[in-house]
Design a protein around this motif. Structure first.
Motif, mmCIF file in Angstrom:
data_model
loop_
_atom_site.group_PDB
_atom_site.id
_atom_site.type_symbol
_atom_site.label_atom_id
_atom_site.label_comp_id
_atom_site.label_asym_id
_atom_site.label_seq_id
_atom_site.Cartn_x
_atom_site.Cartn_y
_atom_site.Cartn_z
ATOM 1 N N TRP A 118 -30.840 -76.723 16.221
ATOM 2 C CA TRP A 118 -31.508 -77.714 17.079
ATOM 3 C C TRP A 118 -31.520 -77.260 18.539
ATOM 4 N N LEU A 119 -30.506 -76.516 18.917
ATOM 5 C CA LEU A 119 -30.421 -76.041 20.307
ATOM 6 C C LEU A 119 -31.078 -74.667 20.493
ATOM 7 N N GLU A 120 -31.690 -74.163 19.419
ATOM 8 C CA GLU A 120 -32.359 -72.851 19.474
ATOM 9 C C GLU A 120 -31.389 -71.756 19.896
ATOM 10 N N LEU A 121 -30.218 -71.780 19.301
ATOM 11 C CA LEU A 121 -29.201 -70.774 19.615
ATOM 12 C C LEU A 121 -28.922 -69.911 18.397
ATOM 13 N N PRO A 122 -28.626 -68.630 18.589
ATOM 14 C CA PRO A 122 -28.635 -67.907 19.856
ATOM 15 C C PRO A 122 -30.044 -67.715 20.417
ATOM 16 N N ALA A 123 -30.087 -67.438 21.742
ATOM 17 C CA ALA A 123 -31.363 -67.193 22.397
ATOM 18 C C ALA A 123 -31.991 -65.925 21.834
ATOM 19 N N LYS A 124 -33.321 -65.850 21.954
ATOM 20 C CA LYS A 124 -34.031 -64.638 21.484
ATOM 21 C C LYS A 124 -33.576 -63.423 22.294
ATOM 22 N N SER A 125 -33.611 -62.271 21.664
ATOM 23 C CA SER A 125 -33.195 -61.054 22.346
ATOM 24 C C SER A 125 -34.163 -60.746 23.497
ATOM 25 N N TRP A 126 -33.649 -60.396 24.631
ATOM 26 C CA TRP A 126 -34.500 -60.083 25.795
ATOM 27 C C TRP A 126 -34.030 -58.837 26.536
ATOM 28 N N MET A 127 -32.926 -58.272 26.028
ATOM 29 C CA MET A 127 -32.355 -57.105 26.705
ATOM 30 C C MET A 127 -33.068 -55.829 26.260
ATOM 31 N N ARG A 175 -18.991 -69.030 32.475
ATOM 32 C CA ARG A 175 -19.186 -68.422 33.809
ATOM 33 C C ARG A 175 -19.380 -66.907 33.669
ATOM 34 N N LEU A 176 -18.535 -66.316 32.850
ATOM 35 C CA LEU A 176 -18.608 -64.868 32.644
ATOM 36 C C LEU A 176 -19.957 -64.461 32.050
ATOM 37 N N ALA A 177 -20.356 -65.163 30.987
ATOM 38 C CA ALA A 177 -21.576 -64.769 30.268
ATOM 39 C C ALA A 177 -22.816 -64.992 31.136
ATOM 40 N N GLN A 178 -22.862 -66.124 31.828
ATOM 41 C CA GLN A 178 -24.033 -66.385 32.673
ATOM 42 C C GLN A 178 -24.116 -65.355 33.796
ATOM 43 N N GLY A 179 -22.954 -65.005 34.355
ATOM 44 C CA GLY A 179 -22.932 -64.011 35.425
ATOM 45 C C GLY A 179 -23.388 -62.648 34.925
ATOM 46 N N ILE A 180 -22.919 -62.275 33.744
ATOM 47 C CA ILE A 180 -23.301 -60.966 33.193
ATOM 48 C C ILE A 180 -24.803 -60.942 32.887
ATOM 49 N N ALA A 181 -25.304 -62.033 32.302
ATOM 50 C CA ALA A 181 -26.753 -62.084 32.003
ATOM 51 C C ALA A 181 -27.552 -61.930 33.299
ATOM 52 N N ALA A 182 -27.102 -62.592 34.358
ATOM 53 C CA ALA A 182 -27.819 -62.511 35.637
ATOM 54 C C ALA A 182 -27.776 -61.090 36.193
ATOM 55 N N LEU A 183 -26.621 -60.436 36.081
ATOM 56 C CA LEU A 183 -26.506 -59.056 36.572
ATOM 57 C C LEU A 183 -27.437 -58.131 35.794
ATOM 58 N N PHE A 184 -27.485 -58.315 34.474
ATOM 59 C CA PHE A 184 -28.385 -57.486 33.659
ATOM 60 C C PHE A 184 -29.838 -57.697 34.096
ATOM 61 N N TYR A 185 -30.193 -58.946 34.319
ATOM 62 C CA TYR A 185 -31.587 -59.234 34.683
ATOM 63 C C TYR A 185 -31.956 -58.532 35.994
ATOM 64 N N GLY A 186 -31.034 -58.604 36.948
ATOM 65 C CA GLY A 186 -31.289 -57.945 38.239
ATOM 66 C C GLY A 186 -31.414 -56.437 38.093
ATOM 67 N N GLU A 187 -30.529 -55.860 37.271
ATOM 68 C CA GLU A 187 -30.565 -54.396 37.099
ATOM 69 C C GLU A 187 -31.845 -53.940 36.405
ATOM 70 N N ASP A 188 -32.328 -54.798 35.497
ATOM 71 C CA ASP A 188 -33.463 -54.401 34.655
ATOM 72 C C ASP A 188 -34.768 -55.008 35.144
ATOM 73 N N VAL A 189 -34.812 -55.437 36.404
ATOM 74 C CA VAL A 189 -35.965 -56.238 36.825
ATOM 75 C C VAL A 189 -37.287 -55.479 36.664
ATOM 76 N N GLU A 190 -37.266 -54.150 36.812
ATOM 77 C CA GLU A 190 -38.526 -53.412 36.630
ATOM 78 C C GLU A 190 -39.010 -53.520 35.188
ATOM 79 N N PHE A 191 -38.056 -53.408 34.261
ATOM 80 C CA PHE A 191 -38.364 -53.541 32.835
ATOM 81 C C PHE A 191 -38.956 -54.935 32.574
ATOM 82 N N HIS A 192 -38.292 -55.952 33.150
ATOM 83 C CA HIS A 192 -38.768 -57.315 32.893
ATOM 84 C C HIS A 192 -40.124 -57.557 33.559
ATOM 85 N N TYR A 193 -40.327 -56.947 34.733
ATOM 86 C CA TYR A 193 -41.630 -57.097 35.407
ATOM 87 C C TYR A 193 -42.736 -56.450 34.576
ATOM 88 N N ALA A 194 -42.412 -55.261 34.055
ATOM 89 C CA ALA A 194 -43.397 -54.577 33.200
ATOM 90 C C ALA A 194 -43.688 -55.431 31.967
#
Ligand SMILES: Cc1cc2nc3c(=O)[nH]c(=O)nc-3n(C[C@H](O)[C@H](O)[C@H](O)COP(=O)(O)OP(=O)(O)OC[C@H]3O[C@@H](n4cnc5c(N)ncnc54)[C@H](O)[C@@H]3O)c2cc1C
Length: 499
Positions: free
Chosen positions: A30-39, A446-465
């Motif tokens: 119901w909560l759509e967990l786990p989230a879809k892969s995005w890495m 806190r740990l997981a959200q922080g790590i996800a945010a760090l990954f997003y920032g590092e991979d921003v070119e990939f995500h932009y593409a």
């Protein structure tokens, strides 16, 4: 009086647990967990790189893994213990029950069906739950085993991490020893969830070093207490573990157990418990250094009392003695065993148990040899007021907002910040969110959200593409027909143009 909950099966038992698991799966769906892969899938020189490797499969490592997986970040756990024997519960711990109140929701991460209570009631029913005082130690371990199973965690047991080697190219090497041999695993980030003594080991007073090893143990040692039958045993310390060691020795048939306690009386108030509230959980990280230090130091100095049940477990034995004001001045070895001198008297003993807690000590943890010299600790960050010195706090790592280690000398070990400290010594930086039951879910999130945010920032070119390449139409173009303005509307445009 708890109200009955109609989603818990009326007839508890093995079927009850199966029904609970169905409910848990439904809740997650119901909560759509786990989230879809995005890495992005990452490789270095053709070798696969894990998103996150977690060292330690206790409650902290597991809660961290679930939190990451639910955010669509992959996590693999490595633990040196055999499966089902992670952490102290079924190995070195000796208490009958947990100190923590049974109603704490621990690593359940907000999922009612994942709580200890749900697991317990599903098997034993509501009446048994209400009759339960504290959680039996081994039952907590059983719950953690179930947690791992229902959350389908990837835990590699019998895998000891022997070295953590951050690299400048954005990955961290883990050197692993396992039954199949040695290997090197690459991960973009590493979580150190190694427990209460996670950055060190047993604290021992210097005099222990001069005693023959067969005549003493630390309370956290894995030891057969049967060997203490008929012996005169001294237990140094007055915390929960000293009571557990004393009781276990007495139950194993020790002739006498003397608790040698430096204090004049046992502490009675658990300040750490009194300190806990959602404000501290969310606010400690943001406090000024002075307040962080002041609060943690106060709790340390006040000391945590042993649980009442643990004291009674010892006190019921007529051959147990609580000797207060008995700091150890000297220990001599003679033909009869050990002669222990204290201000209260001289005691002849056969065996000593040091229940003297844990300390951060990089030298006893070879797996940290590469990173330890570069880690910034609180000694480098903060000078406490005179009289408020505290070795545990000075030794604590000075962590960033995602529990990441920081370099003492910037540039000396690039990549160190990819290693996140999610074990007890994080408490001064983050509050007690990284091991103990009460706030472990908050810490993991806190740990997981922080790590996800760090990954997003590092991979921003990939995500932009990806955003640019994203081409799933929501309209195909046949949903509407372009309309023509009326004659008058068009004419008005011409008239207006002349104005
Ligand atoms: C005796 C005792 C009683 C406690 N009772 C309570 C209580 O009642 N309530 C409460 O809130 N807290 C209690 N605590 C504190 C805390 O909750 C526990 O220590 C808990 O086990 C912490 O969970 P964890 O996942 O952080 O660490 P652990 O459960 O200790 O798990 C760490 C894991 O890391 C693994 N590991 C370590 N180094 C490596 C390596 N190099 N490679 C691979 N694996 C490694 C270990 O094998 C271990 O399985 C107690 C602690 C102790 C010691």
């Amino acid at each position: 009086m708890s109200e009955a909950i109609d989603t818990i099966p009326a007839t508890p038992g093995a079927g009850g647990l199966a029904a609970l698991e169905v409910r848990l799966r439904q809740d997650l769906a119901w909560l759509e967990l786990p989230a879809k892969s995005w890495m992005p899938a990452t490789t270095v020189d053709g070798n696969p790189v894990l998103d996150v490797a977690i060292i330690g499969g206790g409650q902290a490592g597991m809660a961290a893994a679930v939190s990451l997986l639910h955010l669509g970040v992959n996590a693999v756990i490595y633990d040196q213990s055999p499966a089902g024997f992670e952490g102290p519960w079924a190995t070195t711990a000796r208490m009958e029950t947990l100190r923590s109140p049974k109603k704490l929701t621990g690593p359940a991460l907000g999922f009612a069906a994942l709580t200890f209570r749900a697991w317990f009631e599903a098997q034993f029913g509501l009446d048994e739950w209400e009759a339960l005082d504290k959680i039996p130690r081994l039952q907590w371990m059983d719950y953690l085993r179930w947690y791992r199973k229902v959350m389908a965690l990837d835990v590699r047991n019998d895998h000891r991490v022997g070295a953590i080697v951050p690299r400048a190219d954005g990955v961290v090497e883990l050197h692993i020893e396992a039954p199949a041999g040695k290997s090197v695993v690459l991960a973009r980030r590493v979580v150190v969830a190694t427990g209460r003594d996670g950055l060190g080991g047993a604290y021992l007073p210097p005099l222990a070093q001069s005693l023959p090893r067969e005549l003493w143990a630390h309370s956290s040692d894995d030891m057969d207490y049967g060997k203490l039958a008929g012996k005169r045993v001294g237990v140094i310390g007055a915390g929960a573990s000293s009571m557990d060691s004393a009781a276990t020795a007495l139950e194993a048939g020790a002739a006498r157990v003397d608790l040698l306690i430096r204090r004049r009386e046992l502490p009675r108030i658990n300040k750490g418990k009194g300190a806990g509230n959602p404000g501290l959980t969310n606010g400690h990280l943001h406090l000024p250094d002075e307040w962080k230090w002041r609060i943690r130091h106060y709790v340390n100095v006040q000391q945590t009392p042993p649980p009442g049940g643990s004291v009674q477990r010892v006190a019921k034995f007529p051959n147990a003695r609580f000797l207060f004001g008995a700091a150890i001045d000297k220990v001599e070895v003679n033909a009869d065993g050990l002669r222990v001198t204290t201000p209260r008297g001289v005691f002849d003993l056969d065996f000593l148990i040091f229940s003297t807690g844990f300390r951060i000590d990089w030298t006893v943890r070879p797996e940290f040899a590469t990173i330890a010299p570069h880690i910034r600790n609180w000694r480098s960050r903060y000078m406490p007021p005179l009289g408020d010195e505290d070795m545990e706090l000075s030794d604590s790592p000075d962590l960033g907002p995602v529990f990441e280690f920081q370099q003492k000398h910037p540039g000396s070990l690039p990549g160190l910040e990819r290693v996140h400290c999610f074990c007890y010594p994080a408490a001064l930086s983050h509050g007690t969110l990284s091991g103990d039951i009460p706030a472990i879910s908050d810490g993991a999130q806190r740990l997981a959200q922080g790590i996800a945010a760090l990954f997003y920032g590092e991979d921003v070119e990939f995500h932009y593409a990806n955003i640019q390449a994203y081409a799933e139409p929501e309209l195909v173009g046949d949903e509407w027909t372009p309309s023509e303005p009326t004659e008058a509307e068009r004419a008005a445009l011409g008239a207006g143009a002349g104005r």
